[in-house]
Every structure is written in C-alpha cells, then in structure tokens.
Scaffold this motif. Structure first.
Motif, PDB file in Angstrom:
ATOM      1  N   VAL A   1       0.835  -1.206   0.000  1.00  0.00           N
ATOM      2  CA  VAL A   1       0.000   0.000   0.000  1.00  0.00           C
ATOM      3  C   VAL A   1       0.865   1.250   0.000  1.00  0.00           C
TER       4      VAL A   1
ATOM      5  N   ARG B   1      -0.086   3.965  -3.038  1.00  0.00           N
ATOM      6  CA  ARG B   1      -1.065   5.000  -2.682  1.00  0.00           C
ATOM      7  C   ARG B   1      -0.336   6.302  -2.365  1.00  0.00           C
TER       8      ARG B   1
ATOM      9  N   ASN C   1      -6.813   7.047  -5.564  1.00  0.00           N
ATOM     10  CA  ASN C   1      -7.125   5.960  -4.631  1.00  0.00           C
ATOM     11  C   ASN C   1      -8.405   5.219  -4.999  1.00  0.00           C
TER      12      ASN C   1
ATOM     13  N   GLY D   1      -6.234   0.319   2.348  1.00  0.00           N
ATOM     14  CA  GLY D   1      -5.627   0.689   1.077  1.00  0.00           C
ATOM     15  C   GLY D   1      -5.613  -0.445   0.078  1.00  0.00           C
TER      16      GLY D   1
END
Ligand SMILES: [Mg+2]
Ligand SMILES: [Mg+2]
Ligand SMILES: [Mg+2]
Ligand SMILES: [Mg+2]
Ligand SMILES: [Mg+2]
Ligand SMILES: [Mg+2]
Lengths: 264, 264, 264, 264, 264, 264
Positions: free
Chosen positions: B108, B112, B138, B164
């Motif tokens: 993640v 992200r 996202n 995430g």
C-alpha cells in the motif's frame, strides 16, 4: 562426457571440469556465436554486463541449439529477477555479494520450490525445455553464491552450510578490493591467493561446487588445475576489444600482445 | 454495464463479474489481439510472463483502444517497479506473495499517494489517460494482494485489514505447492479448495474484491459462480501452444482434446 | 523420416509430406512455441505477417533448437531482402506474386550463387549453421515462386521452366481475387479449384515441389491428399485470435465453434 | 568554463551554475536532440520517465558526443539498478525518497567502492570512457539523495552528514504532497518554499551540492538565483506536449500560452 | 464533424480542412503524445523520419485510441513496404517522388486490390480495425502521390489522370530544389509559389485531394486558406528541438524566438 | 592528420591511408567498442551484416563520440534505403554489385542532390551533425560503387566515368566467385589478383578513391602498400568468433593459430 543443462550436477560430481563462456554484450548474435564456439557452459552476466531481462531472454533463445547449461548472473540478491530468470529457462544462477548466511538463505528462498524455499510457481519457458521440471528442479537448477568480500570470506563456512546452495563462485576483483588491494582477475597478492584457496577448501569440505572468474585463458587453465570445477573466461567484451585492438595494430604495423581481457 | 478502467470499483460493487485476459507473451501484437477479443479486463504478467518494463509499456499502448482496465502483475513486492507501472498507466496492480500484514502495508505504501501511502508523484502517462488523476487515484487504482501460501492463508484476516488494499487474488498453484500438494490451476485437493473458500469468505467479510487464477474456461465459469468477482483465463502462452498443438494434430489426423492451458 | 533443413529436397523427393507452421507474430517467444509444437517445417511471413528483418533474425534464432527447415516468405521480389534472409540462415524462400518467367529469373538470380545466379557472397549466419554451405547451397536452399494470379496461372509452364526454382507455392486468396472472386483460403469456386489443380499438375510435370496456403487443419489434410508436398496452417495470429475468442465464450457460456483461422 | 563529466565537482565548487536537461522519453533520438540542445548537464529519468535499463544504455550512447555529464535518476534505492547504471557510464545518480540517514548510507554503500562503500567492481562501459576510473571514482561520480518528504526534511541534517554523498536534490511535488499540499513544480505555499530554503541552507552548511526539479524555464532561473547549483528543466515529455499543443492551436487560430510543462 | 479513418474521403469532399501531425521520431511514446494532442490526422514519416517498419507498427498501435486517420509516408515507391504498411493498418499512404504517370500507375498497382490494382491480399491488422475491409478498401484507403519535382510539375495532369489516386501531396523543399532554388518549407520564390498554385489547381480540376508540407503553424493556416485540404505541421523533431532550445535560452536569459521548425 | 567525416575526400587526396573497421553485429555496444578501438573509418554492413535500419541508426549514434567517418554498406542498389541512411547521418555509402554504368547512374541519382542527382531533401540527423549540409553534401558524402563481378570488371571504365561517384570498392569474394573461383578474401588466383590490380589502376586514372575488403590484418597492410586508399578489416563477427575460439582452446590446452577471420 559432455556437460549439458540436464546433468550439470552429475557432471561435476563425476570430476568433470568446465570452461565457462561469459556473455556481457546485449545481443542474441554474439550469444549465439559464444554457444557455437563450444564452451562447456555459458553465463549471461546481468550484473556487470550491459544486459537487461528482455535481451537476456533473447540470448537464452539464441543459444538454445547448444546443449551447454545456460547460467545467469543476476544483478543483485533480489527475488523478482532471480525468479524471472529461472522461469525463462536458466538452469543456474550466480548471485553476487553473498556476505552472510542470512543472505544465502534469502537466495535459496527465492530459487527453490517449497518446502526447501519459496520460489513462486510458473516456469513458463523452463518447463517446456525440461520435462518434469518442478519435481526435478532442485537437482536441475544450480544456485551459486558469490564469495567476494572479506566479510564473506570470514563467514564462508556458515554461508556454505545453508541448505539449497549448489556451490560458490569467487569474484577475485571484488575480493581483492574489499581486502584493500587493486581489483584484479589475475591476482598476485598472497593474501588474495590464500583467501581463494581457503574458499575452495571450504567448498570441498561442504560438498559444494566451486567456480571462479578469470581474466585470461591461462588463468582458467590454472584454476582448473588448482581444483576448481569451472573457470569463467571473462569477458566477451574484453576479448572483443582486445582482438580488435590487436588486429588494428597488425594492420598498421608490428603486433603488440596483451595478456588479459580485463578485470571484471 | 461495461467494465472500464474508470469505474472498476463501482462495477464490482454493483455485482458485476469479469473474465480477465492474461498476457504472458512479450508483444504488442498479441496484446492488441487480446484486447480485441473482448475480455472484460486484461492483465500483463510481469512475474511469470516473459515481459519486462519496456515491452509492458508497449503492450499498454497497444491495448489503449479498449476501454477494459489494464492491470499489471508485478514481479515482486518491490516499490520501484510498482510505481513505474502505475505511472505508465496501469489502473491496477496484482502483487505476488503477500504473506503478512507488514508486506501488505509495504504494498500500500508503494501504490497510494500520501497520506494513505508514500507513492512518489509523477504519473507521466497515467495522468494523460485519466483526468484529475491524483485526486481520484485511490479510487481509480485497484491494488490486489496475492494470497497464495499457507502462511498467507493463516494471516489472511490481518492482511485484509490493511487499509488501502482493493482486493485479494488467489494463486492456486502456489497455494497448493506451499500446502504440500502438486501445483494445479484446477485444484482438486479438498484442503486447497477449502483454503480458497476461506480466503473468498474472508474477503467478503472485509469488503474486498476477490479474483483467482484459472487454468481453463470451465474453471473461470466455476469460480464466478462460486462468488469470485473475476477469474483469469491463464495464459495466452498456454492457449496458444494448446491451439497450435491441436491444429497440428488435426492436420495430421484425428483431433485430441486437452482440457487445460497449463498450471501457471 | 524427419524433415530437416539439411535434407528438405530429399525428403520431398522420397514422397514425404509436411505440415508447415506459419508465423506472423513478430516475437521470438511465439516463434519458439511454434517450433516446440512440432511442425514439420516453419515459415516466417515477412509479407503479410507483422515482421521485419531484425525480428525475423531473432525468430530464426529462437527456433534454432528445432531441426525443422526455417523458411521465409519475403515481402516482395526485391533482391536486398531476399539475400539478407538467406545470409541470416533461412534455408528456403517463398516469393510472392511471380507472374512471369522474367520475374522468376530475377528471383533465381537473387537467390543462387554464380554461375546459376548472382547472389552476393556473405552467408554470415548460414555458413555457421550448415557446413560446406556455398558448395551445397543450390541443393540446400529451396526457392519457391508463388503462383497466385490469373496471369501467373497462364504463364505457369514458362515460369516453372526457369532453372533454379525448387517449387511453387499457391496463394488461394490472391488467386481467387485476381480471378474475380472473394479471397478465400478454403476456396469453393470451381474455377479456383481447377486452377489449383492445374498448377499442381504443371509442377508435377516440371519436377517441382508444390505447397499451398491453407486456412484450416482440415484443408491441410485435404491438400496433402490431393498431392501437394506441404500445406501451411495459416496463421498463428488467426489461430491465436480464434482460440482466445473461443475460450472467452466458453468462460462466459456455451462454446461456439469456428472452422477457419482467417483468409490470409 | 564548460561543465563536463570529468570535472563536475570542481565546476560547482568554483561557483558554476547549470541547467539540467531532463529526459523522460525512451528514445536515443530524443536523447541525442537533448544533448545537441546544449544543456549543461543531462539526466535520464528511470523513475517517472518511461525508461528501462536497455533503453537508458542506448540513450547514454546516443548522448556520448556531448561532454556534458550524464546523470541517471534511478527508480528506487535498490542496489542492483544503481550499480548497473554506474557501470554503464553514468557519472551521477539521483536517488528518490531518501528519508533517513540509514537510507542514505545504503545509497552510499551501493555507489562507492570499498572502503567507503561496497559497490561491486565491474565498470564495463564507465572505465572505457574515463581513464583511471576506479581510483578516481569517488571524485568522478556524483551521488545525490532526494530530499522530498516531510520526514526527510526533518532528518535533513543527519542525512547530509552521511559520508559519501555529493549533494541533495529536491522534488518539490513530492515534498508538497507529503506536507499535505497539491503537488507542484512551481510551489507557492509558504511552508513548501520555506522547506526548500531550509534544505538548501543545510546543504550549504554541509558542503554539499544542491539541485532542484523545476517545471518551467523561469523557475530554473529563479532557483539558480536563490543559490542552487543546478535546476532541472522538467520534462522533455511536458515540453514536447506543450510545444505540439501550441503549434496545433496556432495552426487552427490564435495561440494560447501555457506557462508550465507539467508537475513532475 | 470529426475526421476519422473511416470517413476521410467524405470529410474532405464535404469541405473539411485538417491539420496533419507529422511524426519523425521512432517512438510509441511520442506518437501517443501526438495523437493525444488532437491533430486531425497523423502521419508517420518512413522516408525522412528515423523510422523503420517494426517501430512504425508500434507507433500505429500506440495511436490507436485516437480516431484520427493514420497515414504513412513510405520511403520510396517500392511495393513491398507499401503493402506492408497498409496491412499493418495505415489507412493512407503518401508516396514520395512520383514524377510520371507510369510511376503513379505502379503506386496504384501496389495499393489497390484487383481489379483496380494488384495489391496482395492479407490485411492482417487492417481487417481487425475496419470491418468489411476488402470490399471497402478502395474507399477507405487514401493514396497520395507526391508532386515535388520540376518533372512532376510538368507531368501533373497525366499523373493526376491515373485512376486510383486519392490525391496529391506537395513537398516544397524538393520542389524548390529541383527548380534550382534553396529548399524551403516556407517558400518565397515566385516560381515555386506559382508551381504550388498550379498543382493545387490541377488537383481541383481532377477532383483529387491536395495536401502540402509546412514548416510552421502560420504556414499551415496559410495553405488551408489557399484551398488545400490539409497541411502538415512538420516535424515533431523540429518542434522538439526548437522547444528545447527556447526553454534552455529562457532558463539562461532572455528568450529568442525562432519562426520555423525546419525545412523537411 | 586524422581522418574525420568532415574531410574524408581531402584526407585521401593528400595521400592518407586508412584501416576501415567493419561492423556486422547488430549492436550499439559492439559498434561503440569498434569506434573506441581507433579505426580510421568505420562501416556498418547492412548487406551481409545482420543489421537493419533501426539498429543501424543506434549504431551510428553509439559511435558518435568518434570523429571517424561512418560509412554504410547498403543491402542493394535501392533508393529508399540509400537515402534513409544518408539522412540518418552516414557520410559515405558503399553499394554492392554495380555492374553497369546505368546502375552507377542510378546510385548517383539516389545519393546526390539536384542538379547532380535526385536525392530527396530531408537530412534529418545529418544536418544536425554537419553545418551547411546541403551545400556541402556533394563534397562531404562519399559514394562508392562495388566492382565485384566479371561484368563490372569489363565495364569498369564506363562505370567509373559516371559523374558523382567518389570511388570504387572491391569485393574479392564475389569477384572471384563470378570469375569461376572459390570466394576468398585473401585471393591467390592470378586472374583475380590481376582483376584487382586492373580495377585499382582504372580508379587511379579516373581520379577515384579505391578501397577493398580484406580478411586479415596482414591483407590490409598488403593492399595499402599496393596503393589502395583503404582496406577493410572484415569482420567483427569473424574476429569475435576467432578470438573466442582461440581463447577457449588456450583454456583447454595448446593454442592454435588461425590466419583469417572469414571470407565475407
Ligand atoms: Mg563481483
Ligand atoms: Mg503465484
Ligand atoms: Mg498472396
Ligand atoms: Mg519525487
Ligand atoms: Mg520530398
Ligand atoms: Mg560482395
């Protein structure tokens, strides 16, 4: 007895010796020429050679008419590229700079299927070249840890005790450099020569194969006599440049002999 | 409703199902053919496929006339290649071998933007394909963790609790292998089938998407009925080899039917 | 008896039949898969395939582990590319659109060494694959003229009388088109079928080999029974697209069978 | 005084300033055009640029007629690719996202020969371009750590105290993003501008070089006046797209001016 | 009304005008950027651009998300490459240096199916992009003969009377050079301007389309007002170099304006 | 005096001699090594070398740090490729198999701007390397016709009388073959040696340069002494294979000397 990808372990266990052709030029054409030359085994150098994944696959394909084992030196002890090259059909890997037993275990983890390691399953090209690939993989695939620093020298016994390694490979230039000397593939420093002998000795006791990087044909002969299983004739780039330089000098006037194709 | 890169999350939340075309051949030509075939989504396999970065970019471009989401399976949980593929316009990533929550968090982190993660800013191709890319990223980008070992199976709840992640993706061959069975994409072992059901169940509870690797069209139908959001028809190489083999046999004499395109 | 590059002429003179794998995808990976499939001979299509010189060389190398003859269909009757492909190791050439004896003579001129022709000397890859290459070249290298227009049909006897041709190759789509019909690789028009029979007949009388382009495995069987020496299973692109389409349909619901992989 | 690869350190120590051309297009042709433009230094961006190893080598070669230093931004702080690019002849590296002193030490470890670091020996292309390469390498090779997060900002003094770094490079977009603002290469937020000034200040105290990513020519002038050693004109892709858009608009009607070539 | 590959003839017959983006850089990345810029039509220049077949195919694929017609200028009036580019999906060809009606007839012969010409059948990529390709091909495919020498100027009526041509394309640099002047894409010589007007006039009388090479956006506006159907903004290389040079100058000091992107 | 691309004509008119490095491997890496070796001039062989256009451009770029003239041997007397290579920056062309004055005139037509020839204007890379390119082009660009058949031998005076040729280049292998002998680059047949002397003599009388293909360094020295302006050391492939074979033999046991790198 001819060395082939299918019986590399057996060949060396039977006392066979090998001259390893070292490919640093990113080209299927020179790779095929190397294979046609008749080297006993062939290594594509993705560390110091100018070669990335896609060209390495081309080179493996271009050498596929030869029965010689195709080995890959990966750029670093990184699992992504290690697994990709095995899936692409390399039957051996040489991994640089293994300085500790932990690093050796990580290498085994990436290159051996469960339960010995954790290599991910997907031998997309390898399984078409070698029947029964997965079951035979731990025999077929030869994994070499490079012992090439003072730290690795000290840790050599622990490193070689890691289950799943097939052998060790010595890089004399890096070894010398880390010990405080000039890097050289024809080392003359007694301390470096002793270190090389110690590594070979430990490998023999551990029942592991041992290979070494060499900067000239004479040096290859020497290391085979010393007891190494194979010596690499490094490199295609060095030998190409040397041959071209000599030919140009001969075309212009009296020849000059150089004794080495480089130090890496 | 047609599945597109712009609305992949919404499509699956609305109960949509998808057949995922799996690209392992390093070629823009076969990639374009895959896109023209009409798969609901398409994945470029950089792990076990014979594909590196530069060819993957070509393949993304060659498939750009299709609205289908273009996903990339990266070779390993390494941040460099994860970010490069997102910048190049992949709107989804599948990451192999996520065995712990820490590994999921690292994934993640790499995929992200802040504050959720630490992806570096520079969506050079992605931002030209998707307006308002950074703000929407996202939502737009789907990140899948592969659950494909006994360890991951045990840790599945913790892994899926990592904020995430968009979903999980099951690799039955690796899962079976790590549990002590033969690798297979049409698993028959009760323990493996139970593990797959457990992972799907946990994903449903965690509100995550779930996809799975399949070795035949029949298996895809089966997993979609079982409740998976998508099943991958693996692989182009396997189907190509199978089609060629069958055609050759037909040209020579009576046809032979094979039921699977491979195990990876 | 296995068909190999070394004995292609002898194989057919002994009554051997062959299924020819047809490569239109510009990729060493698919080329190697074609070779692994076990086709009796393999053709790289530089005319209608999406393949240029540098990739064709890669493909020849990627297929080099197979003993099957590697043939190249050149884009046009142009001496530059004809000679380049022979130097690169193709042991056969198929040249499109030979409509007159003069055109056939130009083809022979470009592909046969003096005194039969005027091929320039420099078999850079070919001579490493085939010992004694130059002396044996006229036996080793098979040169096929495509008879695929109404004009060529009329001139077939004169064309086939040109010394240095190994055989003819029929393109039914172009032949039909030039005769005023829809192009088809499974021709049904009596006039086209009669033309094909006439060309085969003339080839038999001239002592030349005869091959033909086929759009399905069934059609290959048919032409071999009719007396052709080889039939080509065209094309990898067509079969790939067909296999993918069928698999996708099967994954979505009941299968649909298509009988042909295309018309070129 | 002209900035060259041989004297990059000396040039900046003498107070020289530089405009850095930023290459994101994977092409030797555009790389050569960049070199012909006359930038003082040139950077190949392997992080956010669409460029992988093999093309980067081509680009280095295509720029070799220019004396300007050729720098590479690597995709991530991974030793494999860092060493490969130095061996390929880059005389400088920019490494993204160095957030701690430990990360900086890892970077130095990968890019400096023993005893300062542990770079593996094998400068296959570099040593042909620069005589006495190994002995001079620590002077010749410039290693830049990117300071581009709030965490790195806080740790800047510790990072810059790591021996073996040549300088720092600021990424304003990532820096702003990590501080909670919109990413921008022409930052206006006082907090971001203050952070940039603080980093520059710390670099000056540490005796390190300082460069920064810029989204326009005006911004480059500005940062050079502020005291930075070099500013990068990012990017070739942005400027290409902007130039094409303006020309198209001019061809259709009145021109529209855009002030920036992008934010990365 | 938007110009698309499907309706190029109709668009111009309805009085539409077009700005043609001119691609000389061998890269899918810059090709995609050109397509994203929004040019009405796009041309890949295989004559003076640095582009060969395999890269041209990549570029066609990279531009496939755009509906704009993709044209190819072939290197010369050679049938092999002309047919290959049409099969690869170009819906228009520009052929340099058509000086006589015989040369125009050869061009038509290579680019039109029977009975109008003798193009060989095998539209491997084209037929997947355009349904009913063969039947519609003579409408869909636009064939332009370049009128760019004094000889062609004299023969313009005979050339334009050749059935199967869609239009003419003027190369002012070559035209000027052959008339004894300096080559220029913004011609000022009255004789050259008169020649251009004469060619346009003859095209109008013959019912043919007319396009022309332009060295600046202003020149494109001018030729569209003069009555040309389209003007090409040449070239991406020229505009890239110009944009880079201006940005570098702006980064160093006061800007300098250049008015043209080159003469070819 | 150093031979450079800018003054090739002057260098030879002043009595300079040159050793020509011959590049047959399709690789920028080996091309750069050839340039670093220090050959006086360099030739990329697109006829018998395994090299196509796109790689040849890469090779030209990779050799651009060297001042030595970069020559290209084109595959055949075809105008498309001749002009493309000149536009790409080759300052010399060698054209195979010029057997008649008409063929020589066609070569000049394709390689000289009006009024001397009809080369199309668009020196996209060449003009960036050489200022004032068009005006100086007829001086700068050296065009060599290969005299390498019995027919050409007979027509040599007429061929050399064609205005616009810079010189001739002899291919001893093809010459010998067309005269009924074994092809050889170290010809021993009196008739072949006499033919070579006659061609050199005619070139001297016509005021043309004369070069010749050589299979060994010794042969190069010999031909320079005989009066040739340059001798080519053919080929990189031959010398590479020879060097590798010798090194392997030395590694295995006593060395064996071979005297030639091949016959083409
Ligand atoms: Mg080492
Ligand atoms: Mg897996
Ligand atoms: Mg045909
Ligand atoms: Mg950044
Ligand atoms: Mg022109
Ligand atoms: Mg010759």
């Amino acid at each position: 007895m001819t060395l082939t990808a299918e019986d590399m372990g057996a060949y060396f266990r039977a006392g066979g010796k090998a001259v390893n052709g070292w490919c640093s030029i990113p080209s299927g054409v020179t790779a095929e020429l190397m294979a046609q030359t008749g080297f006993d085994m062939l290594t594509i150098d993705m560390q110091h050679g100018l070669i990335d994944y896609q060209v390495a696959v081309q080179m493996l394909q271009a050498m596929s008419a030869s029965p010689a084992p195709k080995i890959v030196r990966i750029p670093w002890n990184e699992p992504g590229i290690a697994m990709k090259m095995l899936d692409a059909g390399a039957t051996g890997l040489i991994c640089p700079m293994i300085n500790t037993a932990d690093e050796a275990r990580a290498l085994v983890e990436a290159t051996r299927y469960a339960p010995l390691g954790a290599r991910s399953y997907g031998p997309v090209r390898a399984a078409r070249l070698h029947s029964g690939y997965v079951g035979r993989s731990n025999d077929l695939v030869q994994v070499f840890a490079m012992i090439e620093t003072a730290e690795a020298l000290e840790n050599r016994a622990e490193i070689m005790a890691v289950q799943g390694l097939s052998g060790v490979y010595i890089g004399p230039s890096d070894l010398g450099l880390s010990m405080g000397y000039e890097p050289s593939l024809t080392p003359g420093e007694p301390a470096v020569l002793a270190a090389i002998a110690d590594i070979l000795d430990t490998a023999r006791q551990a029942g592991l194969l041992a290979g070494i990087h060499c900067g000239s044909a004479a040096r290859v002969r020497q290391v085979l006599e010393q007891g190494f299983d194979f010596g690499s004739l490094a490199t295609d780039i060095g030998l190409f440049a040397q041959a071209m330089g000599q030919a140009l000098q001969q075309a212009r006037g009296p020849a000059v002999t150089e004794s080495s194709s480089g130090n890496y």
